[in-house]
Design an enzyme around this catalytic site. Structure first.
Site, mmCIF file in Angstrom:
data_model
loop_
_atom_site.group_PDB
_atom_site.id
_atom_site.type_symbol
_atom_site.label_atom_id
_atom_site.label_comp_id
_atom_site.label_asym_id
_atom_site.label_seq_id
_atom_site.Cartn_x
_atom_site.Cartn_y
_atom_site.Cartn_z
ATOM 1 N N GLY A 278 0.808 -1.222 0.000
ATOM 2 C CA GLY A 278 0.000 0.000 0.000
ATOM 3 C C GLY A 278 0.837 1.265 0.000
ATOM 4 N N MET A 280 4.624 3.307 2.118
ATOM 5 C CA MET A 280 5.807 3.134 2.960
ATOM 6 C C MET A 280 6.136 4.443 3.665
ATOM 7 S SD MET A 280 8.178 1.214 4.074
ATOM 8 C CE MET A 280 9.316 1.846 5.275
ATOM 9 N N GLU A 315 0.550 5.802 7.513
ATOM 10 C CA GLU A 315 1.957 6.123 7.220
ATOM 11 C C GLU A 315 2.389 7.360 8.002
ATOM 12 O OE1 GLU A 315 3.288 3.711 5.852
ATOM 13 O OE2 GLU A 315 1.485 2.829 4.977
HETATM 14 N N1 B3K Z 1 5.922 -0.517 6.631
HETATM 15 C C1 B3K Z 1 5.407 -0.720 5.304
HETATM 16 C C2 B3K Z 1 5.369 -2.146 4.880
HETATM 17 C C3 B3K Z 1 6.634 -2.633 4.304
HETATM 18 C C4 B3K Z 1 6.452 -3.985 3.707
HETATM 19 C C5 B3K Z 1 7.739 -4.558 3.291
HETATM 20 N N2 B3K Z 1 7.590 -5.818 2.615
HETATM 21 C C6 B3K Z 1 4.035 -0.154 5.167
HETATM 22 C C7 B3K Z 1 3.277 -0.011 6.406
HETATM 23 O O1 B3K Z 1 2.951 -0.936 7.087
HETATM 24 O O2 B3K Z 1 3.023 1.097 6.754
HETATM 25 ZN ZN ZN Z 2 2.662 0.211 8.809
#
Ligand code: B3K
Ligand code: ZN
Length: 902
Positions: A278, A280, A315
């Site tokens: 979705g 990052m 995010e």
């Molecule tokens: N932290 C990222 C997800 C990363 C996935 C890597 N395979 C998005 C989120 O959870 O906000």
């Molecule tokens: Zn997250």
């Protein structure tokens, strides 16, 4: 020998990483100075790392092991002196430098090929732009580095590129820009960004492209002005307003609810079309899948609008829960993800309707996460081991992780929970910590003992609560006995009891009864005494309520206060009472679902006896309960829509020991048709009361009324009446928003009537003609066809793979078409003697080398093989075995297939 051992020679088997093996890093990195020279076809990365021995390491490190993958090392120098090949050694994904001093500067120059990077991890090209995705371990595809979250460094990044990429972005604040040096044609330029906050490499980001942007600003609670920018391809500039509004709402909400203020002068979002998930949360530079940022009424459904709001918030909230305080290692993923999902879900509840949001979250949890928890990939929210960490960005870590934070919030109460999170952020700002640290902060701030609660972090599986009760009229006492148990899961056979908050009320004939819990704390009787939270800690516990003047109907697990399966023998009449007048909106919905389940199970028994379901009649009391819901003005229309919607096939499958795909599908359909026949007039009234000309708004009320109207349309379309089919087609043609267009199109596509099929065909053609240049709209067009429940869908899906609309490298297209069919169309996926299984395995084999993360995600439907009939089991297993026999299997696919075959 197990299937796993058979599949690969021992030496080639990917290594399992264990939490128990965690060791602090031997070196830390004070500063990281990066320079990217982007050229067509290759990028040169210079990395100057200021390294020093970690004072907390047990023995002083004398060599440095950096991670690196798919890199070509051009040169390497330590404190200005070029190293020779005897000074270092390459491993499979590492570079070891021998005899390293206590503190030094290391300069590496490497060549990478973003254009050839199809994994969408590291630096890659998406359409016209360059972008990055580094979480979890993608930074090692950019340069040699200590690619682990407990190494936090201060980054300065210079991006140099052709001026055809006018926008050059990285984390932090822009500190310099201009024409590149040694640039005789004056066609190259650079930008330098400095991020003052120490961060792990997984939060690094870079973007270079020809992007347009919208700009706004936000004044923080301490009066600082923050510039907000959303960058998109120029054609998408008209679809950014909702994301910007959501961002500002999120920033305000985090200040008000958690006391968290934003910390840089600028916050940027970039929308990218090729993205594995979705979005990052890179520091100051969030990178988003276009599907989670772009929205406008003509192209985006209500669900799309809500997703944008939720993901933007998620995010943004990571800036504190994830970035300022990050994870010590990847086993701690739920530290940031569970907490942040809880935060975004509370935000959405505050922006819209709390009960509706809870129903949506619980629906997701109970279908997908419960299934995961009962399958071969079951793992606790803090796993003990993994082969490929990308496989652990799961419903369990995210959604169950959020439920665990929700339970903590329930147990502590609003004020103590806030004290706890304040202490957590204050104590650990700038650190990489563990879930233990999080719970410790909550325990310290509240004075509560959370030792037993921590079992939720270490034990997988969905606990069962078996509730029995008795009423003693003479003593006016009502007793509830609750037994807890938890099925074995791969990591643990015998579970310790969980600490479970059970919220409840007791319904009497005139409403909620006051609660007088025997032996309760003296303050129990203050405040709202019709609702309480019992704390279940033992394997079996009895709670006695006194002064209960009539035999109550218990409203148990209000608001779904714990992620458990509740078993209580409700009569149909009890459920009708709860559905009509429980003061807990969630439990009203839950009762409607239980009633729906009873009706479907009844039909399934008839189906099993070989009886025709064609004229299935539903019981009069049940129908009158449903029609009262339809006429209850006190209910939110979205709640009416959800209460009228039967439990999904996916949920019915999760509940079944052995999934009978056809019985579930046909029985559920028969109940739906019976409801349509019986409640036809109500549905017509609702449908006709809706004003199709109204101006679109993405408000909770407007979304609710569209949702109810479209549920009514869905029922009406089951009647096969020409006038209704024509009304549906008119809705398709005349609606001013994608929610109503898609709802109508999907009904036409799924209606088993010649007129509807004819109109579906012309509408699908019209739709494509109209929207072929809007990639996200085309995805909806693919997905509506992939999820068509009528026969022959697999052939259509295969045909669509060759259509200009499809792109087998774009994750959104793969999800719309392939995952749409295999994960969202059970009746067709399981049809034709395994043709669907074979199709899916072919796709996985194709994607295994191209994009391992997506390949591994697609596997989910096959991992469930043990839940089906022996014939289907054999066919599904055969495909898993075919996959595991493939050469060059990625760690991602290997882990899921091998664990499924155990
Ligand atoms: N932290 C990222 C997800 C990363 C996935 C890597 N395979 C998005 C989120 O959870 O906000
Ligand atoms: Zn997250």
């Amino acid at each position: 020998m197990t299937a796993v051992e058979q599949s690969l020679p021992a030496k080639d088997q990917p290594k399992t990483i264990y939490l128990k093996d965690y060791q602090v890093p031997g070196y830390l990195i004070k500063t990281t100075d990066l320079r990217f020279e982007i050229y067509d076809g290759e990028t040169i990365v210079s990395a100057m790392l200021h390294l020093y021995r970690n004072p907390t390491a047990q023995t002083p490190a004398t060599q440095l092991i950096l991670q690196g993958a798919d890199l070509e090392l051009i040169s390497i120098a330590l404190d200005g002196k070029q190293l020779s090949t005897s000074d270092y050694e390459f491993g499979e994904e590492s570079l070891t430098i021998f005899d390293t001093p206590a503190e030094f500067k290391l300069l590496t120059i490497t060549r990478i090929k973003p254009e050839a990077n199809t994994s969408l991890e590291g630096l890659y090209r998406s359409r016209t732009m360059y972008c990055t995705q580094c979480e979890a371990e993608g930074f090692r595809k950019i340069t040699y580095y200590l690619d682990r979250p407990d190494v936090m460094s201060e980054f300065t990044t210079t991006v140099v590129a052709d001026k055809k990429y006018p926008v050059l972005l990285s984390n932090g604040n822009l500190i310099d820009q201009g024409d590149a040096e040694n640039n005789p044609q004056n066609n190259r330029h650079y930008a330098t960004w400095h991020d003052p906050f120490k961060k792990p490499a997984y939060l690094f980001a870079l973007v270079a492209g020809d992007l347009a942007h919208i700009e706004d600003s936000f004044t923080t609670c301490s009066g600082r002005d923050v510039t907000l920018k959303i960058f998109v391809e120029p054609k998408d500039l008209d679809k950014c307003d909702h994301a910007m509004e959501s961002l500002k709402n999120s920033m305000r909400w985090d200040e008000e609810v958690y006391g968290r203020e934003y910390d840089l002068n600028i916050f940027m979002i970039v929308a990218v079309d090729d993205f594995n998930m979705g979005a990052m949360e890179n520091k100051g530079l969030n990178i988003f899948n276009t599907s989670c940022v772009l929205a406008k009424p003509e192209t985006t459904t209500d669900a799309g609008f809500q997703r944008v709001e939720g993901v933007v918030a998620h995010e943004y909230f990571h800036n504190w829960s994830g970035n300022r305080v990050t994870c010590r290692d990847w086993f701690q993923l739920s530290l940031k993800e569970g907490f942040t999902v809880y935060r975004d879900s509370e935000f959405s509840a505050d922006m819209g309707s709390r009960t509706v949001k809870r129903v949506e979250d619980v629906t997701l949890l109970r279908t997908l996460q419960f299934a995961e928890d009962a399958g071969p990939m079951a793992h606790p929210i803090r796993p003990e081991s993994y082969i490929e960490i990308s496989n652990f960005y799961t419903m369990t870590v995210y959604e169950k992780g959020a439920e665990i934070i929700r339970m903590l919030a329930t147990l502590l109460g609003k004020d103590d929970f806030r004290k706890g999170t304040d202490l957590y952020f204050e104590r650990h700002d700038g650190q990489a910590v563990t879930t233990e640290d999080f719970v410790a902060a909550l325990a310290d701030a509240s004075g509560r003992d959370l030792t037993q609660f921590k079992n939720w972090y270490a034990q997988a599986g969905t606990p069962r609560l078996q509730v029995t009760d008795s009423y003693d009229e003479d003593a006016q006492e009502y007793s509830l006995t609750i037994k807890q148990s938890c099925p074995p899961t791969p990591e643990c056979q015998q579970k310790l009891p969980f600490h479970i908050p059970v919220a409840l009320g007791l319904l009497g004939s005139a409403g909620d009864l006051p609660l007088y819990l025997k032996d309760a704390e003296p303050d129990f009787e203050t405040g709202d005494n019709t609702h309480t939270v019992l704390e279940l800690t033992a394997a079996e516990q009895t709670f006695v309520f006194q002064r209960v003047q009539e035999k109550p109907v218990p409203s148990l697990l209000r608001g779904f206060s714990a992620p458990v399966k509740l078993q209580y023998n409700y009569s149909r009449d009890d459920l009708i009472v709860l559905m009509s007048r429980d003061s807990d909106g969630f439990n009203r919905w839950e009762a409607s679902q239980q009633l729906g389940l009873q009706a479907i199970y009844h039909a399934m028994s008839a189906y099993a006896r070989g009886e025709s379901l064609a004229g299935l009649q539903l019981d009069a009391d049940l129908l009158s309960a449903y029609s009262s819901v339809l006429q209850d003005d006190s209910l939110d229309q979205a709640m009416v829509a959800y209460m009228l919607s039967l439990p999904s096939e996916a949920y019915l499958s999760e509940l079944a020991d052995v999934v009978d795909v056809e019985a579930i599908h046909h029985s559920r359909m028969a109940v739906r048709k019976a409801l349509a026949r019986a409640l036809r007039d109500h549905f017509v009234r609702i449908y006709n009361a809706y004003d199709h000309q109204q101006v679109y708004a993405a408000t909770a009320d407007a979304i609710a009324s569209r949702s109810l109207k479209n549920v009514a349309l869905g029922y009406l379309m089951l009647l096969g009446e020409d006038d209704l089919i024509r009304a549906c087609e008119q809705q398709y043609r005349e609606s001013n928003n994608m929610t109503d267009v898609m709802a109508a199109l999907s009904q036409l596509v799924n209606a088993d009537a010649p007129l509807a099929q004819q109109l579906a065909e012309t509408s699908l053609a019209d739709f494509y003609q109209r929207w072929q240049h809007e990639s996200l709209v085309v995805n909806q067009w693919l997905s509506v066809q992939a999820t068509c429940l009528l026969p022959n869908t697999l052939d259509k899906v295969k045909g669509l793979q060759n259509h200009a609309a499809y792109d087998g490298k774009n994750p959104n297209k793969i999800r719309a078409l392939i995952a749409g069919f295999c994960g969202g169309n059970a009746i067709n996926f399981h049809a034709n003697a395994g043709a669907g299984y074979q199709f899916l395995a072919d796709q996985i084999i194709l994607l295994n080398t191209q994009n391992p993360q997506i390949a591994s995600r697609l596997l989910t439907p096959l991992t469930k093989w043990k839940k089906y009939s022996p014939e289907r089991q054999a066919l599904m297993k055969k495909e898993l075995e075919r996959i595991i026999a493939e050469p060059n299997l990625s760690k991602d696919v290997f882990e899921v297939v091998s664990k499924s075959l155990v």
